[in-house]
Scaffold this motif. Structure first.
Motif, PDB file in Angstrom:
ATOM      1  N   ASP A 162       0.809  -1.218   0.018  1.00  0.00           N
ATOM      2  CA  ASP A 162       0.059  -0.139   0.145  1.00  0.00           C
ATOM      3  C   ASP A 162       0.918   1.177  -0.165  1.00  0.00           C
ATOM      4  OD1 ASP A 162      -2.228  -1.467   0.324  1.00  0.00           O
ATOM      5  OD2 ASP A 162      -2.486  -1.252   2.384  1.00  0.00           O
ATOM      6  N   ARG A 163       2.080   1.194   0.715  1.00  0.00           N
ATOM      7  CA  ARG A 163       2.875   2.296   0.784  1.00  0.00           C
ATOM      8  C   ARG A 163       3.897   2.614  -0.290  1.00  0.00           C
ATOM      9  NH1 ARG A 163       4.407   1.741   7.376  1.00  0.00           N
ATOM     10  NH2 ARG A 163       2.341   2.450   8.212  1.00  0.00           N
ATOM     11  N   SER A 164       3.945   1.589  -0.967  1.00  0.00           N
ATOM     12  CA  SER A 164       5.034   1.424  -1.895  1.00  0.00           C
ATOM     13  C   SER A 164       4.431   2.834  -3.334  1.00  0.00           C
ATOM     14  CB  SER A 164       4.993   0.110  -2.921  1.00  0.00           C
ATOM     15  OG  SER A 164       5.580  -0.526  -1.765  1.00  0.00           O
ATOM     16  N   PRO A 165       5.567   3.224  -3.766  1.00  0.00           N
ATOM     17  CA  PRO A 165       5.071   4.379  -4.980  1.00  0.00           C
ATOM     18  C   PRO A 165       4.528   3.512  -5.993  1.00  0.00           C
ATOM     19  CG  PRO A 165       7.512   3.792  -5.075  1.00  0.00           C
ATOM     20  CD  PRO A 165       7.107   3.208  -3.880  1.00  0.00           C
ATOM     21  N   SER A 166       3.770   4.262  -6.784  1.00  0.00           N
ATOM     22  CA  SER A 166       3.267   3.798  -7.975  1.00  0.00           C
ATOM     23  C   SER A 166       4.099   3.429  -9.143  1.00  0.00           C
ATOM     24  CB  SER A 166       2.178   5.024  -8.807  1.00  0.00           C
ATOM     25  OG  SER A 166       3.042   5.982  -9.228  1.00  0.00           O
ATOM     26  N   GLY A 167       3.587   2.406  -9.940  1.00  0.00           N
ATOM     27  CA  GLY A 167       4.412   1.694 -10.927  1.00  0.00           C
ATOM     28  C   GLY A 167       4.823   0.437 -10.451  1.00  0.00           C
ATOM     29  N   PRO A 168       5.740  -0.295 -11.452  1.00  0.00           N
ATOM     30  CA  PRO A 168       6.080  -1.497 -11.327  1.00  0.00           C
ATOM     31  C   PRO A 168       6.798  -1.658  -9.919  1.00  0.00           C
ATOM     32  CG  PRO A 168       6.776  -0.605 -13.425  1.00  0.00           C
ATOM     33  CD  PRO A 168       6.435   0.467 -12.545  1.00  0.00           C
ATOM     34  N   LEU A 169       6.749  -2.817  -9.305  1.00  0.00           N
ATOM     35  CA  LEU A 169       7.377  -3.197  -8.175  1.00  0.00           C
ATOM     36  C   LEU A 169       7.989  -4.731  -8.186  1.00  0.00           C
ATOM     37  CD1 LEU A 169       4.384  -2.319  -5.491  1.00  0.00           C
ATOM     38  CD2 LEU A 169       6.746  -0.891  -6.235  1.00  0.00           C
ATOM     39  N   ARG A 170       8.983  -4.694  -7.468  1.00  0.00           N
ATOM     40  CA  ARG A 170       9.838  -5.927  -7.465  1.00  0.00           C
ATOM     41  C   ARG A 170      10.033  -6.662  -6.183  1.00  0.00           C
ATOM     42  NH1 ARG A 170      15.161  -5.038 -11.351  1.00  0.00           N
ATOM     43  NH2 ARG A 170      15.312  -3.255  -9.890  1.00  0.00           N
ATOM     44  N   VAL A 171       9.637  -7.873  -5.937  1.00  0.00           N
ATOM     45  CA  VAL A 171       9.847  -8.596  -4.521  1.00  0.00           C
ATOM     46  C   VAL A 171      10.474 -10.051  -4.802  1.00  0.00           C
ATOM     47  CG1 VAL A 171       8.324  -9.786  -2.866  1.00  0.00           C
ATOM     48  CG2 VAL A 171       7.295  -7.864  -4.317  1.00  0.00           C
ATOM     49  N   VAL A 172      11.475 -10.090  -3.811  1.00  0.00           N
ATOM     50  CA  VAL A 172      12.031 -11.267  -3.672  1.00  0.00           C
ATOM     51  C   VAL A 172      11.905 -12.066  -2.091  1.00  0.00           C
ATOM     52  CG1 VAL A 172      13.999 -10.877  -5.028  1.00  0.00           C
ATOM     53  CG2 VAL A 172      14.239 -10.130  -2.699  1.00  0.00           C
ATOM     54  N   SER A 173      11.718 -13.205  -2.119  1.00  0.00           N
ATOM     55  CA  SER A 173      11.495 -14.117  -1.007  1.00  0.00           C
ATOM     56  C   SER A 173      12.588 -15.016  -0.587  1.00  0.00           C
ATOM     57  CB  SER A 173      10.133 -14.558  -0.910  1.00  0.00           C
ATOM     58  OG  SER A 173       9.852 -15.203   0.124  1.00  0.00           O
ATOM     59  N   LEU A 174      13.128 -14.930   0.417  1.00  0.00           N
ATOM     60  CA  LEU A 174      14.246 -15.848   0.579  1.00  0.00           C
ATOM     61  C   LEU A 174      13.856 -17.156   1.422  1.00  0.00           C
ATOM     62  CD1 LEU A 174      15.788 -12.814   0.381  1.00  0.00           C
ATOM     63  CD2 LEU A 174      17.645 -13.942   1.730  1.00  0.00           C
ATOM     64  N   CYS A 175      14.153 -18.314   1.005  1.00  0.00           N
ATOM     65  CA  CYS A 175      13.561 -19.482   1.666  1.00  0.00           C
ATOM     66  C   CYS A 175      12.034 -19.477   1.962  1.00  0.00           C
ATOM     67  CB  CYS A 175      14.307 -19.812   3.195  1.00  0.00           C
ATOM     68  SG  CYS A 175      16.125 -19.877   3.106  1.00  0.00           S
ATOM     69  N   ALA A 176      11.921 -19.209   0.528  1.00  0.00           N
ATOM     70  CA  ALA A 176      10.060 -18.800   0.494  1.00  0.00           C
ATOM     71  C   ALA A 176       9.241 -19.920   0.953  1.00  0.00           C
ATOM     72  CB  ALA A 176       9.847 -18.392  -0.895  1.00  0.00           C
ATOM     73  N   GLY A 177       9.437 -21.225   1.169  1.00  0.00           N
ATOM     74  CA  GLY A 177       8.703 -22.372   1.498  1.00  0.00           C
ATOM     75  C   GLY A 177       7.638 -22.593   0.505  1.00  0.00           C
ATOM     76  N   GLN A 178       6.293 -22.405   0.979  1.00  0.00           N
ATOM     77  CA  GLN A 178       5.356 -22.690   0.142  1.00  0.00           C
ATOM     78  C   GLN A 178       4.701 -21.329  -0.472  1.00  0.00           C
ATOM     79  OE1 GLN A 178       2.578 -25.067   2.253  1.00  0.00           O
ATOM     80  NE2 GLN A 178       3.972 -26.820   2.147  1.00  0.00           N
ATOM     81  N   GLY A 179       5.253 -20.194  -0.044  1.00  0.00           N
ATOM     82  CA  GLY A 179       4.970 -19.014  -0.549  1.00  0.00           C
ATOM     83  C   GLY A 179       3.497 -18.524   0.124  1.00  0.00           C
ATOM     84  N   ARG A 180       3.218 -19.113   1.120  1.00  0.00           N
ATOM     85  CA  ARG A 180       1.841 -18.718   1.665  1.00  0.00           C
ATOM     86  C   ARG A 180       1.676 -17.278   2.031  1.00  0.00           C
ATOM     87  NH1 ARG A 180      -0.976 -23.643   4.939  1.00  0.00           N
ATOM     88  NH2 ARG A 180      -0.005 -25.322   3.943  1.00  0.00           N
ATOM     89  N   ASP A 181       2.708 -16.576   2.377  1.00  0.00           N
ATOM     90  CA  ASP A 181       2.711 -15.179   3.043  1.00  0.00           C
ATOM     91  C   ASP A 181       2.476 -14.236   1.905  1.00  0.00           C
ATOM     92  OD1 ASP A 181       5.177 -15.689   1.817  1.00  0.00           O
ATOM     93  OD2 ASP A 181       6.337 -15.603   3.640  1.00  0.00           O
ATOM     94  N   LEU A 182       3.423 -14.098   0.763  1.00  0.00           N
ATOM     95  CA  LEU A 182       3.399 -13.454  -0.230  1.00  0.00           C
ATOM     96  C   LEU A 182       2.246 -13.585  -1.236  1.00  0.00           C
ATOM     97  CD1 LEU A 182       4.480 -10.958  -1.835  1.00  0.00           C
ATOM     98  CD2 LEU A 182       5.709 -12.718  -3.268  1.00  0.00           C
ATOM     99  N   LEU A 183       1.942 -14.935  -1.577  1.00  0.00           N
ATOM    100  CA  LEU A 183       1.086 -15.146  -2.711  1.00  0.00           C
ATOM    101  C   LEU A 183      -0.330 -15.023  -2.304  1.00  0.00           C
ATOM    102  CD1 LEU A 183       2.558 -18.528  -4.137  1.00  0.00           C
ATOM    103  CD2 LEU A 183       3.020 -16.179  -5.124  1.00  0.00           C
ATOM    104  N   ASP A 184      -0.804 -15.164  -1.083  1.00  0.00           N
ATOM    105  CA  ASP A 184      -2.134 -15.088  -0.499  1.00  0.00           C
ATOM    106  C   ASP A 184      -2.344 -13.639  -0.574  1.00  0.00           C
ATOM    107  OD1 ASP A 184      -1.623 -18.065   0.007  1.00  0.00           O
ATOM    108  OD2 ASP A 184      -3.534 -17.678   1.020  1.00  0.00           O
ATOM    109  N   VAL A 185      -1.573 -12.728  -0.183  1.00  0.00           N
ATOM    110  CA  VAL A 185      -1.924 -11.237  -0.309  1.00  0.00           C
ATOM    111  C   VAL A 185      -1.787 -10.703  -1.813  1.00  0.00           C
ATOM    112  CG1 VAL A 185      -0.902  -9.030   0.335  1.00  0.00           C
ATOM    113  CG2 VAL A 185      -0.440 -10.853   2.025  1.00  0.00           C
ATOM    114  N   LEU A 186      -1.034 -11.131  -2.635  1.00  0.00           N
ATOM    115  CA  LEU A 186      -0.967 -10.593  -3.941  1.00  0.00           C
ATOM    116  C   LEU A 186      -2.313 -11.246  -4.684  1.00  0.00           C
ATOM    117  CD1 LEU A 186       2.656 -11.113  -5.226  1.00  0.00           C
ATOM    118  CD2 LEU A 186       1.378  -9.023  -4.712  1.00  0.00           C
ATOM    119  N   ALA A 187      -2.805 -12.243  -4.184  1.00  0.00           N
ATOM    120  CA  ALA A 187      -3.833 -12.780  -4.944  1.00  0.00           C
ATOM    121  C   ALA A 187      -5.202 -11.750  -4.916  1.00  0.00           C
ATOM    122  CB  ALA A 187      -4.197 -14.176  -4.477  1.00  0.00           C
ATOM    123  N   VAL A 188      -5.287 -10.984  -3.910  1.00  0.00           N
ATOM    124  CA  VAL A 188      -6.490 -10.048  -3.768  1.00  0.00           C
ATOM    125  C   VAL A 188      -5.857  -8.708  -3.650  1.00  0.00           C
ATOM    126  CG1 VAL A 188      -7.663 -12.053  -2.716  1.00  0.00           C
ATOM    127  CG2 VAL A 188      -6.296 -10.489  -1.245  1.00  0.00           C
TER     128      VAL A 188
END
Length: 222
Positions: free
Chosen positions: A33-59
């Protein structure tokens, strides 16, 4: 350690991992929400099943702005994350089955606007926690956010982790309360990104089970 089964606690309502996951998701949403407008890049280390990021991005309204790379060594967990990304239509999210400690796996995706280091610090020695934080200026862009987790079992390393982030140009935005039963931290990078070193190992993933045996007193010790 069966890292697929380790994720089962996420599905147990009220468990420390389930509560921590909810907090991490809330902080990811706030960071987007706080990120500036435009393209954003995200990296996740030892991401496991990605439940944190993917569930947020989906909606999230910014979902189409985000390119991301999840790096996870366990092939089964990586496959789970990959399938979850496809099911959510997040085709701009890569899942790489590789050692997340090696800097080369982030090339082309850093400096990032959001760096996730969740479920990592509790599996590292103190020296490697510090070295990973020292590497974050190679991963995070100016104004970008790092979200990390660490259990608060004694000795509680959360205050020290916050000090290490401060030493490397990060301002503390938010840290969970000591009595939450888990540690979640959010730090904003105010420095200048450093070039990504080739082939550098940021840490060695020891595992919390191995670390706990290493820290246990020897027989006969007080």
């Amino acid at each position: 350690m069966d890292w697929m089964r380790w994720h089962d606690d996420y599905d147990r309502p009220g468990s420390p991992l389930a509560r921590r996951l909810q907090v991490v998701r809330e902080q990811i949403g706030t960071a987007l929400d706080r990120s500036p407008s435009g393209p954003l890049r995200v990296v996740s280390l030892c991401a496991g099943q990605g439940r944190d990021l993917l569930d947020v991005l989906a909606v999230h309204p910014r979902r189409d702005d985000v390119r991301g790379r999840l790096v996870e060594l366990d092939a089964d967990n990586a496959a789970y994350a990959r399938q979850s990304a496809r099911a959510a239509g997040l085709h701009q999210i890569e899942v790489v089955t590789a050692d997340a400690a090696i800097t080369d796996h982030y090339r082309g995706m850093v400096p990032a606007d959001l760096v996730l280091i969740c479920g990592v610090f509790g599996n590292l020695t103190d020296e490697d926690i510090e070295s990973t934080i020292a590497s974050c200026p190679q991963l995070c862009g100016t104004g970008g956010t790092v979200i990390w987790t660490r259990d608060r079992s004694l000795p509680d390393r959360v205050p020290l982790i916050c000090e290490w982030f401060a030493e490397h140009g990060f301002d503390q935005r938010w840290v969970s309360e000591p009595d939450a039963g888990f540690g979640v931290g959010v730090h904003r990078f105010t420095g200048r990104p450093q070039p990504l070193a080739s082939g550098m190992r940021m840490f060695t993933f020891v595992g919390f089970d191995v670390l706990s045996r290493m820290d246990a007193p020897a027989d006969g010790a007080g």
